[in-house]
Design a protein around this motif. Structure first.
Motif, PDB file in Angstrom:
ATOM      1  N   UNK A 261       0.865  -1.139   0.128  1.00 34.53           N
ATOM      2  CA  UNK A 261      -0.013  -0.071   0.069  1.00 34.53           C
ATOM      3  C   UNK A 261       0.911   1.315   0.026  1.00 34.53           C
ATOM      4  N   UNK A 262       1.942   1.351  -0.565  1.00 32.96           N
ATOM      5  CA  UNK A 262       2.875   2.395  -0.694  1.00 32.96           C
ATOM      6  C   UNK A 262       2.847   2.725  -2.187  1.00 32.96           C
ATOM      7  N   UNK A 263       3.017   4.135  -2.381  1.00 31.36           N
ATOM      8  CA  UNK A 263       2.931   4.751  -3.785  1.00 31.36           C
ATOM      9  C   UNK A 263       4.328   4.725  -4.230  1.00 31.36           C
ATOM     10  N   UNK A 264       4.369   4.330  -5.653  1.00 30.87           N
ATOM     11  CA  UNK A 264       5.642   4.387  -6.327  1.00 30.87           C
ATOM     12  C   UNK A 264       5.900   2.966  -6.922  1.00 30.87           C
ATOM     13  N   UNK A 265       6.944   2.786  -7.490  1.00 32.35           N
ATOM     14  CA  UNK A 265       7.307   1.348  -8.513  1.00 32.35           C
ATOM     15  C   UNK A 265       7.922   0.597  -7.541  1.00 32.35           C
ATOM     16  N   UNK A 266       7.706  -0.719  -7.722  1.00 29.15           N
ATOM     17  CA  UNK A 266       8.252  -1.971  -7.025  1.00 29.15           C
ATOM     18  C   UNK A 266       9.208  -2.655  -7.795  1.00 29.15           C
ATOM     19  N   UNK A 267      10.462  -2.620  -7.392  1.00 27.74           N
ATOM     20  CA  UNK A 267      11.592  -3.213  -8.047  1.00 27.74           C
ATOM     21  C   UNK A 267      12.315  -4.509  -7.270  1.00 27.74           C
ATOM     22  N   UNK A 268      12.670  -5.385  -7.751  1.00 25.08           N
ATOM     23  CA  UNK A 268      13.307  -6.759  -7.249  1.00 25.08           C
ATOM     24  C   UNK A 268      14.664  -6.860  -7.926  1.00 25.08           C
ATOM     25  N   UNK A 269      15.490  -6.783  -7.059  1.00 26.89           N
ATOM     26  CA  UNK A 269      17.101  -6.809  -7.384  1.00 26.89           C
ATOM     27  C   UNK A 269      17.910  -8.041  -6.822  1.00 26.89           C
ATOM     28  N   UNK A 270      18.397  -8.722  -7.711  1.00 23.71           N
ATOM     29  CA  UNK A 270      19.457  -9.605  -7.269  1.00 23.71           C
ATOM     30  C   UNK A 270      20.716  -9.065  -7.238  1.00 23.71           C
ATOM     31  N   UNK A 271      21.620  -9.317  -6.532  1.00 21.98           N
ATOM     32  CA  UNK A 271      22.952  -8.713  -6.562  1.00 21.98           C
ATOM     33  C   UNK A 271      23.724  -9.507  -5.492  1.00 21.98           C
ATOM     34  N   UNK A 272      25.067  -9.436  -5.716  1.00 23.38           N
ATOM     35  CA  UNK A 272      26.075 -10.086  -4.789  1.00 23.38           C
ATOM     36  C   UNK A 272      25.799  -9.395  -3.316  1.00 23.38           C
ATOM     37  N   UNK A 273      25.511  -9.824  -2.146  1.00 22.21           N
ATOM     38  CA  UNK A 273      25.215  -9.296  -1.023  1.00 22.21           C
ATOM     39  C   UNK A 273      26.298  -8.137  -0.675  1.00 22.21           C
ATOM     40  N   UNK A 316      24.220  -6.804 -11.359  1.00 21.53           N
ATOM     41  CA  UNK A 316      22.977  -7.254 -10.907  1.00 21.53           C
ATOM     42  C   UNK A 316      22.037  -7.552 -11.927  1.00 21.53           C
ATOM     43  N   UNK A 317      20.659  -7.691 -11.110  1.00 20.30           N
ATOM     44  CA  UNK A 317      19.612  -8.046 -12.129  1.00 20.30           C
ATOM     45  C   UNK A 317      18.356  -7.482 -11.430  1.00 20.30           C
ATOM     46  N   UNK A 318      17.755  -6.395 -12.060  1.00 26.45           N
ATOM     47  CA  UNK A 318      16.590  -5.601 -11.694  1.00 26.45           C
ATOM     48  C   UNK A 318      15.328  -5.976 -12.320  1.00 26.45           C
ATOM     49  N   UNK A 319      14.034  -6.381 -11.738  1.00 22.06           N
ATOM     50  CA  UNK A 319      12.987  -6.584 -12.556  1.00 22.06           C
ATOM     51  C   UNK A 319      11.815  -5.653 -11.886  1.00 22.06           C
ATOM     52  N   UNK A 329      11.627  -6.988 -17.506  1.00 20.88           N
ATOM     53  CA  UNK A 329      13.076  -7.732 -17.027  1.00 20.88           C
ATOM     54  C   UNK A 329      14.100  -7.189 -17.625  1.00 20.88           C
ATOM     55  N   UNK A 330      15.160  -7.167 -16.964  1.00 15.95           N
ATOM     56  CA  UNK A 330      16.734  -6.705 -17.264  1.00 15.95           C
ATOM     57  C   UNK A 330      16.896  -7.291 -18.764  1.00 15.95           C
ATOM     58  N   UNK A 331      17.425  -6.313 -19.563  1.00 13.78           N
ATOM     59  CA  UNK A 331      17.721  -6.706 -20.750  1.00 13.78           C
ATOM     60  C   UNK A 331      19.009  -7.781 -20.729  1.00 13.78           C
ATOM     61  N   UNK A 332      18.949  -8.702 -21.564  1.00 21.47           N
ATOM     62  CA  UNK A 332      19.951  -9.578 -21.520  1.00 21.47           C
ATOM     63  C   UNK A 332      21.206  -9.283 -22.469  1.00 21.47           C
ATOM     64  N   UNK A 333      22.399  -9.519 -22.165  1.00 26.01           N
ATOM     65  CA  UNK A 333      23.687  -9.480 -22.864  1.00 26.01           C
ATOM     66  C   UNK A 333      23.335 -10.264 -24.156  1.00 26.01           C
ATOM     67  N   UNK A 334      24.175  -9.696 -25.361  1.00 34.32           N
ATOM     68  CA  UNK A 334      24.224 -10.217 -26.401  1.00 34.32           C
ATOM     69  C   UNK A 334      24.076 -11.770 -26.707  1.00 34.32           C
ATOM     70  N   UNK A 335      25.102 -12.555 -26.293  1.00 36.09           N
ATOM     71  CA  UNK A 335      25.046 -13.957 -26.260  1.00 36.09           C
ATOM     72  C   UNK A 335      24.115 -14.699 -25.418  1.00 36.09           C
ATOM     73  N   UNK A 336      23.667 -14.274 -24.166  1.00 38.15           N
ATOM     74  CA  UNK A 336      22.624 -14.639 -23.816  1.00 38.15           C
ATOM     75  C   UNK A 336      21.213 -14.627 -24.223  1.00 38.15           C
ATOM     76  N   UNK A 337      21.033 -13.397 -24.927  1.00 34.22           N
ATOM     77  CA  UNK A 337      19.949 -12.977 -25.500  1.00 34.22           C
ATOM     78  C   UNK A 337      19.461 -13.813 -26.923  1.00 34.22           C
ATOM     79  N   UNK A 338      20.790 -14.066 -27.413  1.00 32.19           N
ATOM     80  CA  UNK A 338      20.749 -15.230 -28.789  1.00 32.19           C
ATOM     81  C   UNK A 338      20.368 -16.506 -28.167  1.00 32.19           C
TER      82      UNK A 338
END
Length: 359
Positions: A261-273, A316-319, A329-338
């Motif tokens: 119930x908070x105003x704003x955008x919600x992001x989920x980020x995976x990163x090295x701690x 990191x990876x941000x959704x 979704x986080x845009x994938x790097x070229x080789x992974x996107x292929x």
């Protein structure tokens, strides 16, 4: 469209002449073009063997039905799936197929792994309308692909799940939570890392505001011993208290109740701690919550803020789970996107399943 079984599902996909928007219970805010195709009517537990720690269910089976059935036998899903409804402001009923499609995992992931790590079998219908199966309990098996792992987190872009099978675990007898107060983000991550590197089998490590919380689960005597030893281990971070009966606290952490119930955008980020405090310091977030020892960050951002552009050199990876104007979704790097494009071409050659969702 709402097929009642796998045959109807195959017929609907095979006859589709335009993109389809695949959903389960509609609780996770999937947004893409196309006619809606829901698996919610494909439901029911087809096999449950408590002795073999195995359960098989249709994709549209409500998650609550799975959890209730397991609880009656003193068992549980190992990965503690979260409920997104409060965080995203959605309705509907979470389904087990939706959990798999998004690879949903809660605080216990640091100990028990992700949803895909407990998944032992899948049945699904691909973009041609063909039914495929891989893993435990083969109709048509696809050599060369680990489809069980591939389908977990594919968000319906490779096929529509019809049935899933899991290995389950006995439920815990009791739990306790060691709580530290007043740590800044850097010290909190250091404390969580110390706890997770200890022999005390921490099953939850989160930092929510001024609290740093570390969960211990198991048999009562073992929990009491390990919680006390962990309290002693963390003495340099301040005086820690040990709380009993903290189930609701961890449900709230699992479902990120602090951001409901908070105003704003919600992001989920995976990163090295170890990178998490530096990353958060540069985000300009309204509020954040850490899970997985700092490896998962939930961020409430001003509407329209491009969080990815503020990550600078932190890998990191941000959704974007709630918000508009930016790719989900986080845009994938070229080789992974292929590789991803090649997989979609293999399983959905017409490009009709949740088209564009993960581009």
């Amino acid at each position: 469209m709402q097929p009642r079984d796998e045959n109807e599902l195959g017929e609907m996909i095979a006859s589709a002449s335009a993109p389809l928007r695949i959903i389960g219970g509609g609780t996770r805010g999937v947004a893409c073009d196309g006619e809606m195709l829901s698996t919610a009517a494909m439901r029911g537990i087809s096999l449950y063997d408590p002795g073999a720690l195995t359960i098989v269910a249709a994709a549209g089976t409500p998650l609550a039905e799975i959890e209730t059935t397991l609880a009656a036998e003193g068992q549980r899903l190992p990965f503690e799936p979260m409920d997104h409804r409060g965080l995203l402001g959605t309705s509907g009923t979470p389904t087990i197929g939706g959990v798999v499609a998004a690879n949903i995992s809660g605080p216990r992931r640091i100990q028990s792994g992700a949803c895909r790590d407990s998944l032992i079998g899948v049945r699904f219908v691909d973009g041609r309308g063909d039914a495929l199966k891989n893993g435990g309990r083969v109709m048509k098996n696809v050599t060369g692909y680990d489809l069980v792992k591939l389908m977990a987190g594919a968000h319906g872009t490779l096929g529509v799940l019809s049935e899933v099978a899991f290995k389950v675990l006995p439920d815990v007898e009791t739990s306790a939570t060691v709580v530290l107060h007043g740590l800044d983000d850097e010290r909190a991550v250091a404390a969580m890392s110390r706890a997770l590197g200890s022999p005390y089998e921490v099953s939850g490590a989160a930092h929510d505001g001024n609290r740093t919380l570390l969960r211990i689960e198991g048999f009562a005597a073992s929990v009491a011993y390990r919680a006390k030893r962990l309290q002693d281990l963390l003495a340099e971070f301040g005086e820690a208290e040990i709380l009993q009966d903290t189930t609701q606290i961890w449900h709230d952490l699992r479902d990120v109740a602090a951001l409901h119930n908070k105003q704003g955008d919600i992001w989920r980020i995976s990163v090295k701690p170890s990178d998490a405090p530096q990353l958060v310091a540069g985000l300009g977030a309204i509020q954040v919550s850490y899970d997985w020892g700092g490896g998962l960050i939930w961020a409430l951002m001003p509407q329209g803020a491009d969080l990815r552009a503020r990550m600078n050199d932190v890998r990191g990876h941000a959704t974007l789970l709630r918000g508009v104007g930016l790719a989900r979704f986080q845009p994938e790097a070229g080789p992974l996107a292929a590789i991803s494009a090649g997989l979609r071409a293999q399983f959905d050659p017409r490009g009709i399943l949740n088209a564009g969702l993960m581009d």
